[in-house]
Design a protein around this motif. Structure first.
Motif, short mmCIF file in Angstrom:
data_model
loop_
_atom_site.label_atom_id
_atom_site.label_comp_id
_atom_site.label_asym_id
_atom_site.label_seq_id
_atom_site.Cartn_x
_atom_site.Cartn_y
_atom_site.Cartn_z
N SER A 62 24.60 111.16 59.04
CA SER A 62 24.36 110.96 60.55
C SER A 62 24.89 109.81 61.12
CB SER A 62 22.78 111.18 60.85
OG SER A 62 22.15 110.15 60.18
N GLU A 63 24.87 108.63 60.16
CA GLU A 63 25.11 107.48 60.86
C GLU A 63 26.79 107.25 60.96
OE1 GLU A 63 23.94 104.73 61.99
OE2 GLU A 63 21.91 105.65 61.66
N MET A 66 27.70 109.67 63.79
CA MET A 66 27.40 108.90 65.24
C MET A 66 28.50 107.82 65.33
SD MET A 66 25.10 110.79 66.60
CE MET A 66 24.78 109.84 67.94
N ARG A 67 28.91 107.31 64.32
CA ARG A 67 29.88 106.11 64.51
C ARG A 67 31.29 106.68 65.06
NH1 ARG A 67 28.09 103.22 60.27
NH2 ARG A 67 29.34 104.18 58.82
N PRO A 71 28.86 106.89 70.66
CA PRO A 71 27.67 107.56 71.26
C PRO A 71 27.47 106.80 72.57
CG PRO A 71 27.11 106.38 69.44
CD PRO A 71 28.75 106.43 69.36
N HIS B 17 24.12 109.58 72.65
CA HIS B 17 23.42 109.24 71.43
C HIS B 17 22.32 110.58 70.96
CE1 HIS B 17 20.73 108.22 74.85
NE2 HIS B 17 19.60 108.38 74.08
N TYR B 19 22.79 113.29 70.18
CA TYR B 19 23.53 114.17 68.96
C TYR B 19 23.01 113.94 67.78
CZ TYR B 19 27.20 117.00 66.96
OH TYR B 19 27.92 117.75 66.12
N ARG B 20 22.59 112.59 67.54
CA ARG B 20 21.97 112.22 66.30
C ARG B 20 20.69 113.28 65.99
NH1 ARG B 20 21.78 107.47 63.48
NH2 ARG B 20 22.73 106.32 65.10
N VAL B 23 22.36 116.28 64.67
CA VAL B 23 22.91 115.99 63.05
C VAL B 23 21.96 115.84 62.28
CG1 VAL B 23 24.28 114.43 61.86
CG2 VAL B 23 24.86 114.72 64.37
N GLU B 24 20.60 115.24 62.31
CA GLU B 24 19.92 115.05 61.62
C GLU B 24 19.01 116.33 61.11
OE1 GLU B 24 17.53 111.65 62.85
OE2 GLU B 24 18.97 110.22 62.18
N GLN B 27 21.81 118.31 58.96
CA GLN B 27 22.91 118.05 57.90
C GLN B 27 22.66 118.72 56.62
OE1 GLN B 27 22.69 113.84 58.41
NE2 GLN B 27 21.15 113.64 56.80
#
Lengths: 243, 181
Positions: A62-63, A66-67, A71, B17, B19-20, B23-24, B27
């Motif tokens: 996820s990091e 997001m990178r 974001p 942001h 969107y995290r 994703v989490e 995933q």
């Protein structure tokens, strides 16, 4: 195979048999060796599939995502930047590397051109005007001891603009892009020395302040329009639109 | 509006942001499904990351009438299949050897059994493979699978039964059940 039998075995494997179905299932299994064999193998298969399904994705995924997606910007801007930075082109890395190498070669040639070949353009002849030199395909501003040259080159997805400012004075180059996707990372100084200071104006333009001679490159995507304003003592001395 | 659709709406409105959250949430199931098709962790990681970036770039096309996972699942499957197809076309035989399923005479350890299972899953016709991947590797319920594939729940159960039976038949030709015989 009868649907009832399918559902019975399915429910047995899923552990969702009702009492009535459990009795029916037991009867079926006791009666038929074929059904017993099928149930045993399907059960083993179910165990194997479940045992095979405990993988967990990489913890830093996820990091990384997001990178990749910028974001801190709006969706449209972030998408544009993604494309600009070639995140989706990883599989074509060699192509991008080739394009960048080409860009550096052009940049290097430009430095050489800017630093060593002052006689290519006749400063006096085009003094104080914004002129287009068709043979070279560039735009030049020239007045007294200040000379500005703008070169553009398109390669694959990339659109490279090289700006050479030959001056002993302080010149501001204000850059506005129509899609507002540019950031400091897309502006690379190619010449040595103190070079350029990059700031942002109130109307979101990027301001490159040059103290002395400098060559820098703006990297953007093909199709993006750039508006360049050159100012000396806060007064516009030239402008040009690049696309 | 479901929770995922609300998050998508916020992202489109500017809270990128957020969107995290998506994703989490997805995933692991996406990674597992991709892993089953791609075969290696390294490839699965790369494909999964691409899937989330592609999904992000297409967020405006998301139709909130459908579950978010059904959408991302399709993107994941297509990406993984395209990747495998590309690898097969451009890679050498040495790198991707054609592995025959082991015969009943050979010793079967856990790794070999897993390999046989994966090969058999990927050899299933798409409609059967989808229910197996969604049930076991994406961890979806029958109701969710029905929504994702767009068929009745009862049909999902029936299709999963047929998929398991097909798998069984494929694996009976190997040493998969050998310890059971």
């Amino acid at each position: 195979m009868k649907n009832d039998f399918k559902i019975l075995i399915q429910h047995k494997i899923d552990g969702t048999l009702s009492d009535l179905e459990e009795a029916q299932f037991t009867q079926l299994i006791e009666r038929s060796a074929k059904a017993r064999n099928l149930y045993r193998k399907l059960l083993l298969l179910d165990y194997s599939l479940k045992a095979n399904a405990d993988e967990i994705g990489p913890i830093d995924l996820s990091e990384e995502v997001m990178r990749s997606i910028q974001p801190n910007m709006s969706l449209d801007t972030a998408v544009q930047l993604n494309r600009l930075n070639g995140i989706l082109l990883r599989r074509n890395l060699l192509k991008v590397a080739a394009v960048l190498l080409f860009g550096f070669l052009v940049g290097g040639a430009t430095i050489y051109f800017a630093m060593n070949n002052e006689n290519v353009f006749n400063r006096q002849a085009i003094s104080g005007t914004l002129s287009i030199i068709p043979e070279a395909g560039n735009t030049v501003y020239s007045e007294k001891d200040t000379q500005i040259k703008v070169y553009s080159i398109t390669a694959a997805q990339l659109f490279l603009t090289v700006i050479s400012i030959d001056t002993e004075e302080m010149i501001e180059c204000r850059i506005a892009d129509d899609l507002k996707v540019l950031n400091n990372e897309n502006i690379v100084q190619l010449s040595d020395g103190d070079g350029i200071e990059i700031t942002h104006s109130e109307n979101q333009k990027i301001v490159c302040t040059c103290n002395g001679p400098v060559v820098f490159q703006i990297r953007t995507l093909k199709g993006n329009k750039l508006a360049l304003d050159f100012l000396r003592d806060k007064k516009e001395i030239a402008n040009t639109m690049i696309n | 509006m479901n929770e995922d659709a609300r998050v998508v709406k916020e992202i489109i409105a500017g809270s990128v942001h957020q969107y995290r959250v998506l994703v989490e949430k997805y995933q692991d199931p996406v990674f597992r499904v991709v892993l089953k098709i791609a075969g290696s962790h390294e490839d699965a990681r790369e494909i999964t990351q691409d899937v989330f970036v592609k999904t992000f770039e297409s967020l405006k096309q998301y139709n909130s009438d459908y579950k978010f996972f059904s959408w991302i699942y399709r993107i994941a499957i297509n990406s993984a299949l395209m990747y495998v197809k590309h690898q097969k076309r451009f890679s050498s035989i040495e790198k991707f050897p054609i592995v025959e399923l082991q015969t009943g005479e050979e010793c079967v350890n856990h790794e070999a059994r897993e390999r046989m299972l994966n090969l058999s899953i990927n050899a299933l016709p798409e409609k059967y493979r989808a229910v197996v991947l969604l049930k076991y590797f994406a961890g979806n319920s029958y109701t969710e699978i029905a929504e994702i594939i767009g068929i009745a729940e009862k049909k999902v159960k029936s299709r999963l039964f047929d998929a398991r039976k097909l798998l069984k038949e494929k694996l009976e030709k190997t040493a998969f059940f050998s310890s059971e015989e």
